[in-house]
Motif scaffolding. Structure first.
Motif, PDB file in Angstrom:
ATOM      1  N   TYR A   1       0.831  -1.205   0.000  1.00 40.59           N
ATOM      2  CA  TYR A   1       0.000   0.000   0.000  1.00 40.59           C
ATOM      3  C   TYR A   1       0.872   1.264   0.000  1.00 40.59           C
ATOM      4  N   ASP A   2       1.963   1.196  -0.724  1.00 36.96           N
ATOM      5  CA  ASP A   2       2.925   2.291  -0.823  1.00 36.96           C
ATOM      6  C   ASP A   2       2.319   3.433  -1.633  1.00 36.96           C
ATOM      7  N   SER A   3       2.479   4.660  -1.155  1.00 40.64           N
ATOM      8  CA  SER A   3       1.988   5.822  -1.891  1.00 40.64           C
ATOM      9  C   SER A   3       3.038   6.379  -2.844  1.00 40.64           C
ATOM     10  N   ALA A   4       4.286   5.931  -2.709  1.00 44.80           N
ATOM     11  CA  ALA A   4       5.361   6.412  -3.576  1.00 44.80           C
ATOM     12  C   ALA A   4       5.406   5.609  -4.871  1.00 44.80           C
ATOM     13  N   LYS A   5       5.968   6.198  -5.917  1.00 45.11           N
ATOM     14  CA  LYS A   5       6.079   5.521  -7.198  1.00 45.11           C
ATOM     15  C   LYS A   5       7.091   4.374  -7.113  1.00 45.11           C
ATOM     16  N   PRO A   6       6.948   3.352  -7.982  1.00 44.17           N
ATOM     17  CA  PRO A   6       7.827   2.187  -7.912  1.00 44.17           C
ATOM     18  C   PRO A   6       9.314   2.495  -8.056  1.00 44.17           C
ATOM     19  N   MET A   7       9.670   3.535  -8.790  1.00 44.81           N
ATOM     20  CA  MET A   7      11.079   3.883  -8.926  1.00 44.81           C
ATOM     21  C   MET A   7      11.571   4.747  -7.772  1.00 44.81           C
ATOM     22  N   VAL A   8      10.654   5.127  -6.885  1.00 41.92           N
ATOM     23  CA  VAL A   8      11.019   5.945  -5.726  1.00 41.92           C
ATOM     24  C   VAL A   8      10.903   5.114  -4.453  1.00 41.92           C
ATOM     25  N   THR A   9       9.727   4.624  -4.173  1.00 40.03           N
ATOM     26  CA  THR A   9       9.380   3.728  -3.061  1.00 40.03           C
ATOM     27  C   THR A   9       9.528   4.363  -1.688  1.00 40.03           C
ATOM     28  N   SER A  10       8.928   3.692  -0.722  1.00 41.02           N
ATOM     29  CA  SER A  10       9.029   4.129   0.669  1.00 41.02           C
ATOM     30  C   SER A  10       9.836   3.153   1.516  1.00 41.02           C
ATOM     31  N   GLY A  11      10.467   2.173   0.873  1.00 38.31           N
ATOM     32  CA  GLY A  11      11.144   1.154   1.665  1.00 38.31           C
ATOM     33  C   GLY A  11      12.467   0.701   1.093  1.00 38.31           C
ATOM     34  N   LEU A  12      13.106  -0.168   1.858  1.00 39.21           N
ATOM     35  CA  LEU A  12      14.345  -0.822   1.469  1.00 39.21           C
ATOM     36  C   LEU A  12      14.178  -2.326   1.620  1.00 39.21           C
ATOM     37  N   ARG A  13      14.930  -3.082   0.817  1.00 32.82           N
ATOM     38  CA  ARG A  13      15.007  -4.531   0.977  1.00 32.82           C
ATOM     39  C   ARG A  13      16.447  -4.893   1.287  1.00 32.82           C
ATOM     40  N   VAL A  14      16.639  -5.716   2.300  1.00 34.39           N
ATOM     41  CA  VAL A  14      17.982  -6.183   2.660  1.00 34.39           C
ATOM     42  C   VAL A  14      17.985  -7.709   2.691  1.00 34.39           C
ATOM     43  N   GLY A  15      19.148  -8.292   2.422  1.00 32.71           N
ATOM     44  CA  GLY A  15      19.304  -9.740   2.475  1.00 32.71           C
ATOM     45  C   GLY A  15      20.631 -10.106   3.105  1.00 32.71           C
ATOM     46  N   THR A  16      20.705 -11.293   3.690  1.00 27.51           N
ATOM     47  CA  THR A  16      21.892 -11.667   4.467  1.00 27.51           C
ATOM     48  C   THR A  16      22.670 -12.843   3.889  1.00 27.51           C
ATOM     49  N   ALA A  17      22.369 -13.273   2.663  1.00 27.84           N
ATOM     50  CA  ALA A  17      23.064 -14.436   2.114  1.00 27.84           C
ATOM     51  C   ALA A  17      24.554 -14.183   1.934  1.00 27.84           C
ATOM     52  N   THR A  18      24.918 -13.022   1.385  1.00 31.63           N
ATOM     53  CA  THR A  18      26.333 -12.756   1.108  1.00 31.63           C
ATOM     54  C   THR A  18      27.129 -12.554   2.385  1.00 31.63           C
ATOM     55  N   VAL A  19      26.637 -11.729   3.290  1.00 29.87           N
ATOM     56  CA  VAL A  19      27.400 -11.492   4.519  1.00 29.87           C
ATOM     57  C   VAL A  19      27.518 -12.768   5.345  1.00 29.87           C
ATOM     58  N   THR A  20      26.546 -13.656   5.227  1.00 27.81           N
ATOM     59  CA  THR A  20      26.650 -14.946   5.912  1.00 27.81           C
ATOM     60  C   THR A  20      27.702 -15.818   5.246  1.00 27.81           C
ATOM     61  N   ALA A  21      27.793 -15.748   3.912  1.00 26.98           N
ATOM     62  CA  ALA A  21      28.854 -16.463   3.209  1.00 26.98           C
ATOM     63  C   ALA A  21      30.228 -15.973   3.641  1.00 26.98           C
ATOM     64  N   GLN A  22      30.295 -14.726   4.086  1.00 28.50           N
ATOM     65  CA  GLN A  22      31.549 -14.174   4.601  1.00 28.50           C
ATOM     66  C   GLN A  22      31.779 -14.541   6.062  1.00 28.50           C
ATOM     67  N   ARG A  23      30.884 -15.351   6.628  1.00 27.35           N
ATOM     68  CA  ARG A  23      30.990 -15.873   7.997  1.00 27.35           C
ATOM     69  C   ARG A  23      30.654 -14.841   9.063  1.00 27.35           C
ATOM     70  N   MET A  24      29.923 -13.819   8.699  1.00 27.04           N
ATOM     71  CA  MET A  24      29.422 -12.894   9.710  1.00 27.04           C
ATOM     72  C   MET A  24      28.253 -13.523  10.443  1.00 27.04           C
ATOM     73  N   LYS A  25      28.073 -13.082  11.706  1.00 25.70           N
ATOM     74  CA  LYS A  25      26.983 -13.603  12.531  1.00 25.70           C
ATOM     75  C   LYS A  25      26.227 -12.443  13.183  1.00 25.70           C
ATOM     76  N   GLU A  26      25.406 -12.764  14.195  1.00 25.92           N
ATOM     77  CA  GLU A  26      24.494 -11.772  14.751  1.00 25.92           C
ATOM     78  C   GLU A  26      25.182 -10.489  15.244  1.00 25.92           C
ATOM     79  N   PRO A  27      26.328 -10.551  15.925  1.00 31.61           N
ATOM     80  CA  PRO A  27      26.951  -9.285  16.344  1.00 31.61           C
ATOM     81  C   PRO A  27      27.277  -8.366  15.166  1.00 31.61           C
ATOM     82  N   GLU A  28      27.710  -8.960  14.067  1.00 33.13           N
ATOM     83  CA  GLU A  28      28.008  -8.152  12.880  1.00 33.13           C
ATOM     84  C   GLU A  28      26.745  -7.560  12.277  1.00 33.13           C
TER      85      GLU A  28
END
Length: 445
Positions: A378-405
């Motif tokens: 229900y975002d009021s911003a345009k798709p190329m602008v948006t009101s949010g961010l998406r983050v993922g943890t696959a790469t940093v986990t491959a680097q062996r980072m954990k919860e403190p990181e």
């Protein structure tokens, strides 16, 4: 443009074999492209990679990708090729298929799709006639381009109906999905998404599909590696067809695959070749075989579990930075954050003064943090602008980072997003470099 001299890799560097022994020839023949390769390697190593659809392929996967199998044309399937000399590529494809069948418990697997989008196109071609109806998650609520976007084949050749998430919970409303299925009687129902962080009830979708006589496609592009690692439920027992990509949480080469029930195998195979594709990329198929073998190892299960633990830790820490987690959290490798923020009482707790997803993405990249803007439900911003961010943890986990990181990363993101004038960039960039230096990508031997 004048030629540039590409830097030499140290011979102890684990990535070195993929720029040599022919790397010297590349430097001599095309120093500009050689420089691009090294610059990209340096970018990946020196910044934080939090894009949910990316993951570093292993050195073994890269070795297969850069192999002589790239030279072989092999239209058709093992034992039924249109060219001679296919004994070795037949062996590679059979290994990829057998390993995927064992890894996912599928009746049949086609490993030839070049991408996840190509896999979805083949499924549409196998199961539908142009003009027929498809029910899938609405794109602004987390669905994928190939699930009905206008301008894409799915929204151009088929009549697509989008189901929303609940405005209150931001979760899939299965009663609403059932109502839409009863109203529109689709021939195909799709579940799976590109920006939905919660588990999906595959049994509920199976029941809805059975009630209206529809096929069920699960697009597992994002979470296939979590299924392989046994940390989230498998869609295979419920779906008629499962599509996936091999380069996200599976940590393999860029490419796609299709799992299906035995009775659909022939239709799926014909839809891939000859209907939608010609010659397969045999070097990529060999690399998929390597990735499937790696995903079957016990250490991959540990990796998959840590991805989810890291995603939860990162999401919770980002909420402390004023970024509200859509649907209240995550069960997977990704999270969607609403930058407008609101607490349980509806009070605004935004991370920045009217910062958009696009602005936040640019501020983070400026500081060496790679993530992407995302629509929120229900975002009021345009798709190329948006009101949010998406983050993922696959790469940093491959680097062996954990919860403190993850908590360190959340603080860095918060500082970068709030940094409208770029004053904090040097300090954040320095801390990013220190963090990735502690957990190097493609760590030296």
């Amino acid at each position: 443009m004048s030629p540039i001299a590409a830097p030499r890799l140290h011979t102890a560097d684990p990535i070195a074999p993929f720029y040599g022994p022919d790397y010297g020839a590349l430097v001599r023949t095309d120093p500009q492209i050689a420089g691009v390769l090294l610059d990209e390697l340096e970018r990946q190593r020196s910044s934080l990679q939090l894009i949910a659809s990316e993951n570093p392929a292993s050195p073994a996967v890269l070795a297969a990708l850069g192999s002589v199998l790239s030279n072989k044309y092999a239209e058709g399937y093992p034992g039924r090729r249109y060219y001679g000399g296919c004994a070795q590529v037949d062996a590679a494809e059979r290994l990829a298929v057998d390993r995927a069948v064992a890894l996912f418990g599928a009746d049949h697997v086609n490993v030839q799709p070049h991408t996840g989008a190509a896999a979805n196109l083949a499924v549409f071609a196998a199961l539908l006639t142009p003009g027929e109806k498809v029910l899938a998650m609405a794109l602004p609520h987390g669905g994928h381009l190939t699930h009905g976007a206008q301008g894409n084949f799915s929204g151009t050749w088929f009549e697509t109906v989008g189901y929303p998430v609940s405005e209150q919970t931001e979760l899939i409303d299965y009663d609403r999905v059932r109502d839409l299925a009863r109203e529109h009687r689709p021939k195909l129902i799709i579940c799976g998404a590109t920006a939905y962080a919660r588990l999906i009830d595959f049994a509920a979708f199976r029941a809805i599909a059975d009630e209206v006589g529809a096929h069920l496609l699960v697009d597992a592009a994002h979470f296939a590696g979590l299924v392989a690692g046994g940390v989230i439920p498998s869609p295979v027992p419920y779906a008629d067809v499962v599509t996936l990509t091999t380069h996200k949480t599976l940590r393999g080469p860029r490419g796609g695959a299709i799992l299906c029930r035995a009775e659909l195998a022939s239709a799926i195979d014909r839809a891939v070749f000859p209907f939608t594709q010609g010659g397969p990329l045999m070097h990529a198929i060999a690399a998929k075989a390597v990735a499937f073998a790696e995903a079957a190892k016990p250490e991959f299960r540990e990796y998959a579990a840590q991805i989810v633990a890291n995603a939860r830790a990162l999401t919770e820490a980002l909420e402390q930075e004023g970024m509200r987690a859509v649907s209240g959290g995550t069960d997977t490798h990704l999270a969607v954050l609403d930058l407008r923020g609101r607490d349980g009482a509806g009070v605004r707790t935004a991370v920045g003064a009217k910062v958009t997803g696009r602005e936040a993405e640019m501020r983070c990249e400026r500081a060496g943090i790679m993530l992407n803007r995302s629509c929120v439900p229900y975002d009021s911003a345009k798709p190329m602008v948006t009101s949010g961010l998406r983050v993922g943890t696959a790469t940093v986990t491959a680097q062996r980072m954990k919860e403190p990181e993850m908590r360190r990363i959340a603080t860095l993101i918060g500082r970068a997003v709030r940094d409208a004038d770029g004053v904090a960039v040097p300090a954040v960039e320095k801390e990013v470099a220190e963090l990735v230096g502690e957990f190097p990508l493609y760590r030296p031997r």
